[in-house]
Design a protein around this motif. Structure first.
Motif, short mmCIF file in Angstrom:
data_model
loop_
_atom_site.label_atom_id
_atom_site.label_comp_id
_atom_site.label_asym_id
_atom_site.label_seq_id
_atom_site.Cartn_x
_atom_site.Cartn_y
_atom_site.Cartn_z
N GLY A 104 37.87 2.01 30.93
CA GLY A 104 37.21 1.46 29.76
C GLY A 104 36.38 0.23 30.03
N ARG A 105 36.77 -0.56 31.05
CA ARG A 105 36.06 -1.81 31.31
C ARG A 105 35.74 -1.96 32.79
NH1 ARG A 105 33.60 -3.95 27.35
NH2 ARG A 105 34.13 -6.15 27.69
N HIS A 106 34.60 -2.54 33.06
CA HIS A 106 34.17 -2.87 34.41
C HIS A 106 35.08 -3.96 34.97
CE1 HIS A 106 31.47 -4.37 37.59
NE2 HIS A 106 30.68 -3.33 37.38
N ALA A 107 35.29 -3.96 36.27
CA ALA A 107 36.03 -5.04 36.90
C ALA A 107 35.29 -6.37 36.71
CB ALA A 107 36.21 -4.76 38.39
N VAL A 108 36.03 -7.45 36.65
CA VAL A 108 35.44 -8.77 36.44
C VAL A 108 34.70 -9.21 37.70
CG1 VAL A 108 35.90 -11.20 35.97
CG2 VAL A 108 37.17 -9.42 34.74
N ASP A 132 32.93 1.26 38.65
CA ASP A 132 33.19 -0.11 39.13
C ASP A 132 34.49 -0.64 38.53
OD1 ASP A 132 30.91 0.05 40.57
OD2 ASP A 132 29.94 -1.70 39.69
N SER A 133 35.57 0.01 38.91
CA SER A 133 36.89 -0.44 38.47
C SER A 133 37.91 0.09 39.46
CB SER A 133 37.22 0.08 37.06
OG SER A 133 37.54 1.47 37.11
N LEU A 134 39.11 -0.43 39.34
CA LEU A 134 40.22 0.03 40.18
C LEU A 134 41.33 0.55 39.30
CD1 LEU A 134 40.23 -2.84 42.85
CD2 LEU A 134 39.12 -0.60 42.99
N VAL A 135 40.95 1.36 38.31
CA VAL A 135 41.90 1.93 37.36
C VAL A 135 42.54 3.17 37.99
CG1 VAL A 135 42.16 3.07 35.13
CG2 VAL A 135 40.70 1.05 35.35
N ALA A 147 36.47 6.03 46.71
CA ALA A 147 36.92 4.65 46.51
C ALA A 147 35.77 3.67 46.72
CB ALA A 147 38.06 4.33 47.49
N PRO A 148 35.56 2.76 45.76
CA PRO A 148 34.51 1.75 45.91
C PRO A 148 34.93 0.70 46.94
CG PRO A 148 35.74 1.39 43.88
CD PRO A 148 36.28 2.65 44.48
N ILE A 149 34.42 0.84 48.17
CA ILE A 149 34.96 0.04 49.27
C ILE A 149 34.41 -1.37 49.34
CG2 ILE A 149 35.43 2.12 50.62
CD1 ILE A 149 33.01 1.28 52.41
N LYS A 155 37.73 -7.28 46.59
CA LYS A 155 38.06 -7.72 47.94
C LYS A 155 38.88 -6.61 48.61
CE LYS A 155 42.07 -10.55 46.56
NZ LYS A 155 42.63 -11.92 46.59
N PHE A 156 38.93 -6.65 49.91
CA PHE A 156 39.52 -5.56 50.68
C PHE A 156 40.95 -5.26 50.25
CE2 PHE A 156 42.24 -4.40 54.29
CZ PHE A 156 41.73 -3.14 54.57
N SER A 157 41.77 -6.28 50.07
CA SER A 157 43.18 -6.04 49.74
C SER A 157 43.34 -5.30 48.42
CB SER A 157 43.96 -7.35 49.71
OG SER A 157 43.47 -8.22 48.71
N GLU A 158 42.48 -5.63 47.44
CA GLU A 158 42.56 -4.96 46.15
C GLU A 158 42.20 -3.48 46.26
OE1 GLU A 158 41.36 -8.75 43.27
OE2 GLU A 158 39.81 -7.37 43.99
N VAL A 159 41.14 -3.19 46.99
CA VAL A 159 40.71 -1.80 47.15
C VAL A 159 41.75 -1.02 47.95
CG1 VAL A 159 38.92 -0.26 48.01
CG2 VAL A 159 38.30 -2.45 46.98
N LEU A 160 42.29 -1.63 48.98
CA LEU A 160 43.32 -0.97 49.77
C LEU A 160 44.53 -0.62 48.90
CD1 LEU A 160 44.30 -0.05 52.59
CD2 LEU A 160 45.30 -2.34 52.85
N ASP A 161 44.98 -1.57 48.08
CA ASP A 161 46.11 -1.31 47.20
C ASP A 161 45.78 -0.24 46.16
OD1 ASP A 161 47.67 -3.12 48.53
OD2 ASP A 161 47.41 -4.74 47.07
N PHE A 162 44.53 -0.19 45.73
CA PHE A 162 44.09 0.85 44.79
C PHE A 162 44.20 2.23 45.43
CE2 PHE A 162 40.26 3.42 43.62
CZ PHE A 162 40.66 3.80 42.36
#
Length: 210
Positions: A104-108, A132-135, A147-149, A155-162
């Motif tokens: 529903g919302r773009h990442a900040v 553009d989110s990690l939902v 995955a939006p790398i 940041k890398f850690s957020e995308v990796l956890d996603f």
């Protein structure tokens, strides 16, 4: 389904004779991706996901519905009559393919930058494009994740956890248009080593069957 990955965040999905295009943006070869499109999914209004000029030119050649947040209407201008507004949690069919919307919302990006609407799309219960989110899609197994790398908001850690949270069978790189060869080499190596799934970056124009 046959998928063609264009540059940055654009996918072309071909299934049972239908053509569905996701996020034909200005960093992609949008004209080629849109050729023969039966429907288009737009995650949000940013230009790297919506090439307004290319979409309008293709609509003039062959009308098609555009699915996305209702907030796209103002951005689309004269092309807004093609918009079919979508809400989070909604299921629908586009170009003969089943789609479910998430988020529903773009990442900040930064507190000083307004947050816009953004939808992730699960396509045919197989492929997930989060925009553009990690939902993470709740209670929905994902076979193939794009995955939006890399982005100004991540940041890398957020995308990796996603990627780990989605736990797909395989993951392909998405949203990589701002990276040079050095950045791609570093991030691809890290995601390959740590994502816990089969990870790969497809060169623009590459095709895969899922």
């Amino acid at each position: 389904m046959r998928l063609t990955k264009y540059a940055h965040s654009c996918l072309r999905v071909e299934h049972d004779g239908g053509v569905l295009v996701v996020d034909p943006g200005v960093f992609s070869d949008s004209a080629t991706a849109l050729d023969g499109a039966d429907a288009v999914l737009i995650t949000h209004l940013h230009a790297d996901h919506l090439d307004q000029a290319a979409v309008r030119r293709q609509l003039d050649r062959q009308p098609f519905p555009i699915y996305g947040p209702a907030s796209l209407a103002e951005t689309l201008g004269d092309a807004a009559e093609a918009l079919r507004p979508v809400t989070p949690g909604e299921s629908f069919t586009a170009a003969g393919v089943a789609v479910r919307a998430y988020g529903g919302r773009h990442a900040v990006i930064h507190p000083d930058i307004p947050v816009v609407d953004n939808l992730g799309y699960l396509i045919n219960d197989v492929v997930y494009h989060p925009g553009d989110s990690l939902v993470v899609p709740d209670e929905t197994p994902v076979d193939t994740l794009f995955a939006p790398i890399h982005a100004p908001w991540s940041k890398f850690s957020e995308v990796l956890d996603f990627i780990r949270a989605v736990a797909p069978r395989r993951a392909y790189a998405l949203h990589d248009g701002l990276l040079n060869d050095n950045g791609l080499r570093v991030l691809n190596g890290q995601y390959t080593a740590l994502s816990g799934t089969e990870y790969q970056r497809l060169e623009p124009g590459s095709r895969v069957d899922v």
